[in-house]
Enzyme design. Sequence first.
Site, PDB file in Angstrom:
ATOM      1  N   ASP A 152      52.019  45.375  42.396  1.00  0.00           N
ATOM      2  CA  ASP A 152      51.498  46.747  42.432  1.00  0.00           C
ATOM      3  C   ASP A 152      52.480  47.705  41.755  1.00  0.00           C
ATOM      4  O   ASP A 152      52.086  48.622  41.043  1.00  0.00           O
ATOM      5  CB  ASP A 152      51.235  47.171  43.880  1.00  0.00           C
ATOM      6  CG  ASP A 152      50.248  46.229  44.568  1.00  0.00           C
ATOM      7  OD1 ASP A 152      49.232  45.889  43.935  1.00  0.00           O
ATOM      8  OD2 ASP A 152      50.511  45.812  45.712  1.00  0.00           O
ATOM      9  N   HIS A 179      48.338  45.801  50.329  1.00  0.00           N
ATOM     10  CA  HIS A 179      48.180  45.089  49.055  1.00  0.00           C
ATOM     11  C   HIS A 179      46.718  44.754  48.776  1.00  0.00           C
ATOM     12  O   HIS A 179      46.401  43.664  48.328  1.00  0.00           O
ATOM     13  CB  HIS A 179      49.042  43.819  49.091  1.00  0.00           C
ATOM     14  CG  HIS A 179      49.031  43.036  47.812  1.00  0.00           C
ATOM     15  ND1 HIS A 179      49.428  43.570  46.603  1.00  0.00           N
ATOM     16  CD2 HIS A 179      48.656  41.755  47.547  1.00  0.00           C
ATOM     17  CE1 HIS A 179      49.305  42.640  45.664  1.00  0.00           C
ATOM     18  NE2 HIS A 179      48.829  41.537  46.204  1.00  0.00           N
TER      19      HIS A 179
END
Length: 317
Positions: A152, A179
Amino acid sequence: QASFKVAVLGAAGGIGQPLSLLVKMSPLVSTLHLYDIANVKGVAADLSHCNTPSEALAFTGPEQLGDALKGVDVVVIPAGVPRKPGMTRDDLFNINAGIVKTLVEAVADNCPDAFIHIISNPVNSTVPIAAEVLKQKGVYNPKKLFGVTTLDVVRANTFVAQKKNLKLIDVDVPVIGGHAGITILPLLSKTKPSASFTDEEIEELTVRIQNAGTEVVEAKAGAGSATLSMAYAAARFVESSLRALDGDSDVYECSFVQSELTDLPFFASRIKLGKNGVEAFLNSDLQGLTDYESKALEALKPELRASIEKGIAFANK
Ligand code: ADP
């Protein structure tokens, strides 16, 4: 120079193979233990021809899992089944939850002191599952259990650098929360070097970072999910962990860990890594959030909490 043993569980997979290659290149690694239920002998034979300092060894089948883990400093777990088009990370839950449970039980029995890096999705649930399994085995150390959210951050850095014409290697955007989907919250206001964004840019970048995995799943059109970028990001997190174990005092990464920063039991944020794992939380990241970020943080909490609770319930059923 110190050197460490790293185990990759699920080493023959789409993530596992390029991840193992990248870890094989680390000067901090002496031995790479490659474990999978299938096809791992070939991967190890192939990697063993690379003339980098580490040795690559194959382990296969449940009967060799213990040996794959003995004496290991860092265990990385990408094992599982990948996302197919139209599948959410949560669809993977039942299969991957069971795989992670089995593998972490073996970690508890064979290398309870190792850093554990969980990649298998849904990370928002598989990390809490791993914590419960380790607690059941009496060896849980919250400082050493990590959900890998580096991808990310890697995506946020890349997309922000493109949008703002910044030099890519200079850009650092902390990404907090979880996530999956809206639980991924890039803190664009904390971008380094400092950059200013219009409201439209913030919305566009945030949504793109949150959905970047789907971008890859759709582009691969049935041939898999993000594997190369995931492997790259996971290898960076391994390297950071090894540097921390080696005594480097300047190692910071975002990761999904047990946390007291919010009212959620697990939360991704920037942490300082040391020999004993999580050494400190960078609390300041959560201070002075913009309106957009504060609202997004409150909005992600119910979903993240539900995913955490689902993991805990699975492990205790
Ligand atoms: P991804 O793209 O997420 O890496 P793959 O399906 O390509 O997905 O790879 C997952 C890997 O995990 C496969 O090599 C598979 O054999 C492996 N795997 C599945 N179950 C287990 C398990 N119980 N233990 C170890 N490896 C496993």
